[in-house]
Design an enzyme around this catalytic site. Structure first.
Site, mmCIF file in Angstrom:
data_model
loop_
_atom_site.group_PDB
_atom_site.id
_atom_site.type_symbol
_atom_site.label_atom_id
_atom_site.label_comp_id
_atom_site.label_asym_id
_atom_site.label_seq_id
_atom_site.Cartn_x
_atom_site.Cartn_y
_atom_site.Cartn_z
ATOM 1 N N GLY A 1 28.230 -29.870 37.019
ATOM 2 C CA GLY A 1 28.874 -31.119 37.385
ATOM 3 C C GLY A 1 28.677 -31.459 38.852
ATOM 4 O O GLY A 1 27.780 -30.936 39.526
ATOM 5 N N ASP A 2 29.550 -32.327 39.364
ATOM 6 C CA ASP A 2 29.438 -32.765 40.752
ATOM 7 C C ASP A 2 29.594 -31.607 41.726
ATOM 8 O O ASP A 2 28.948 -31.583 42.776
ATOM 9 C CB ASP A 2 30.498 -33.834 41.042
ATOM 10 C CG ASP A 2 30.273 -35.094 40.208
ATOM 11 O OD1 ASP A 2 29.122 -35.538 40.101
ATOM 12 O OD2 ASP A 2 31.258 -35.622 39.655
ATOM 13 N N THR B 1 28.681 -28.432 41.264
ATOM 14 C CA THR B 1 27.433 -27.666 41.291
ATOM 15 C C THR B 1 26.368 -28.403 42.093
ATOM 16 O O THR B 1 25.648 -27.815 42.905
ATOM 17 C CB THR B 1 26.933 -27.414 39.857
ATOM 18 O OG1 THR B 1 27.945 -26.710 39.127
ATOM 19 C CG2 THR B 1 25.656 -26.597 39.861
ATOM 20 N N LEU B 2 26.262 -29.726 41.867
ATOM 21 C CA LEU B 2 25.311 -30.527 42.642
ATOM 22 C C LEU B 2 25.599 -30.395 44.129
ATOM 23 O O LEU B 2 24.685 -30.185 44.940
ATOM 24 C CB LEU B 2 25.403 -31.994 42.224
ATOM 25 C CG LEU B 2 24.621 -32.987 43.097
ATOM 26 C CD1 LEU B 2 23.128 -32.721 42.997
ATOM 27 C CD2 LEU B 2 24.948 -34.419 42.700
ATOM 28 N N SER B 3 26.866 -30.518 44.510
ATOM 29 C CA SER B 3 27.232 -30.453 45.924
ATOM 30 C C SER B 3 26.947 -29.079 46.509
ATOM 31 O O SER B 3 26.482 -28.958 47.649
ATOM 32 C CB SER B 3 28.715 -30.799 46.103
ATOM 33 O OG SER B 3 28.893 -31.797 47.064
ATOM 34 N N THR C 1 32.435 -31.811 33.539
ATOM 35 C CA THR C 1 33.461 -32.509 32.776
ATOM 36 C C THR C 1 33.290 -34.015 32.861
ATOM 37 O O THR C 1 33.293 -34.723 31.857
ATOM 38 C CB THR C 1 34.863 -32.128 33.289
ATOM 39 O OG1 THR C 1 35.027 -30.717 33.188
ATOM 40 C CG2 THR C 1 35.945 -32.816 32.476
ATOM 41 N N GLU D 1 36.001 -29.663 45.500
ATOM 42 C CA GLU D 1 36.444 -28.598 46.402
ATOM 43 C C GLU D 1 37.469 -29.161 47.390
ATOM 44 O O GLU D 1 37.107 -29.939 48.272
ATOM 45 C CB GLU D 1 35.254 -28.017 47.169
ATOM 46 C CG GLU D 1 34.327 -27.166 46.328
ATOM 47 C CD GLU D 1 34.997 -25.894 45.829
ATOM 48 O OE1 GLU D 1 35.815 -25.316 46.581
ATOM 49 O OE2 GLU D 1 34.718 -25.497 44.694
#
Length: 308
Positions: free
Chosen positions: A65-66, A68-70, A96, A280
């Site tokens: 998701g976002d 992991t990308l970040s 999600t 995060e």
């Protein structure tokens, strides 16, 4: 002809998915040398990126998701090399909400998302660099504070597995009677705002929290961040609810939001604030957010809505 060499850094929560295994097999059938690395604990993404660079990988694919990308983008951003000397970045959306992928038009299906990498050239995109009381972090999509942040942080993992993005809506409804404005001073070049806010977004991308379009004009390749502040409503509540019934969430935002497009912004508060950086949470009294132009290269669909 050189064999393409990619590395898929896969969030451990998605490691058992059959569609991911099939997508990897299909990619290898097309002649791509595709390494797969699965994250399990903090530091894995950084270690795998360093390994990929050492082995001459041309594309690093974030599978998740976002967050992991970040994590992958941040690891690339912290390297000393310029974007042109680093592997390109790609995304297989497996989270999600997949807010960045949805806004960018990246296919939902793992096989189509991997195929996209070979179909389009990587191009430079911006990242957000966040200094939170001296603690530096990076964000690929959107930093948010206030009500939306509390909803995202409080949403139960089990509920997300069962309901997907709807879990954020249910959690938000449960908090509606507990919205308290957060006092802050927000400033950037030729911009100053001070007061209490119930939501705040600093966007490289335009949406977060399961489809909340906080920064609709944000683009990932224009060297600007989009700031959106939703102030405490007070007398606007009745009007805002009317707009929600007639026109939906976007109409409410247009009615009450303060917006600006800036190269950087500072957020200062007497009490610690929490900003959610692509999942995060970071707490500080002073945030400095800079848009770092062209910090990484990424494979995005032609005509993606996130491109200027």
């Amino acid at each position: 002809m050189t064999t393409p060499h990619w590395c898929l850094i896969l969030n451990g929560k998605s490691a058992g998915r059959d569609d991911v295994r099939e997508a990897v097999a299909a990619c290898r059938t097309r002649g791509v040398r595709l390494d797969v690395r699965v994250t399990w604990e903090d530091g894995d993404a950084e270690r795998y990126v360093a390994e990929a660079i050492e082995h001459g990988v041309q594309v690093i694919v974030a599978g998740g998701g976002d967050g992991t990308l970040s994590a992958v983008a941040a690891t690339l951003a912290r390297r000393e090399q310029p974007a042109a000397a680093l592997p390109a970045l790609a995304l297989v959306p497996l989270g999600t909400a997949n807010d960045f992928a949805t806004a960018a038009g990246i296919p939902d299906e793992p096989e189509a998302a991997l195929a996209l990498v070979g179909q389009v050239q990587a191009r430079p995109i911006d990242l957000l660099r966040i200094d939170a009381d001296g603690d530096v972090a990076w964000c690929a999509n959107l930093a948010s504070g206030g009500f939306g942040t509390e909803v995202t942080v409080e949403t139960d993992e089990g509920l997300k597995k069962m309901l997907g993005g709807l879990a954020y809506v249910i959690t938000g409804i449960s908090r509606l009677g507990r919205i308290e404005p957060l006092p802050a001073r927000v400033q950037g070049p030729d911009f100053t705002w001070e007061g209490g806010f119930i939501a705040l977004g600093v966007g490289n991308g335009c949406q977060a929290g399961g489809g909340q379009v906080l920064c609709p004009q944000a683009r990932v390749d224009d060297g600007q961040l989009e700031l959106t502040i939703i102030p405490e409503l007070e007398g606007e509540v009745t009007g805002a609810l009317g707009e929600l019934i007639k026109g939906g969430r976007e109409a409410v935002l247009e009615r009450v939001a303060t917006r600006a497009r800036l190269p950087w912004v500072e957020i200062v508060s007497a009490e610690p604030l929490t900003l959610n950086l692509d999942g995060e949470p970071r707490k500080a009294r002073h945030f400095r957010v800079d848009c770092i132009a062209g910090r990484v290269r990424m494979h995005l669909p032609l005509g993606s809505p996130l491109l200027a």
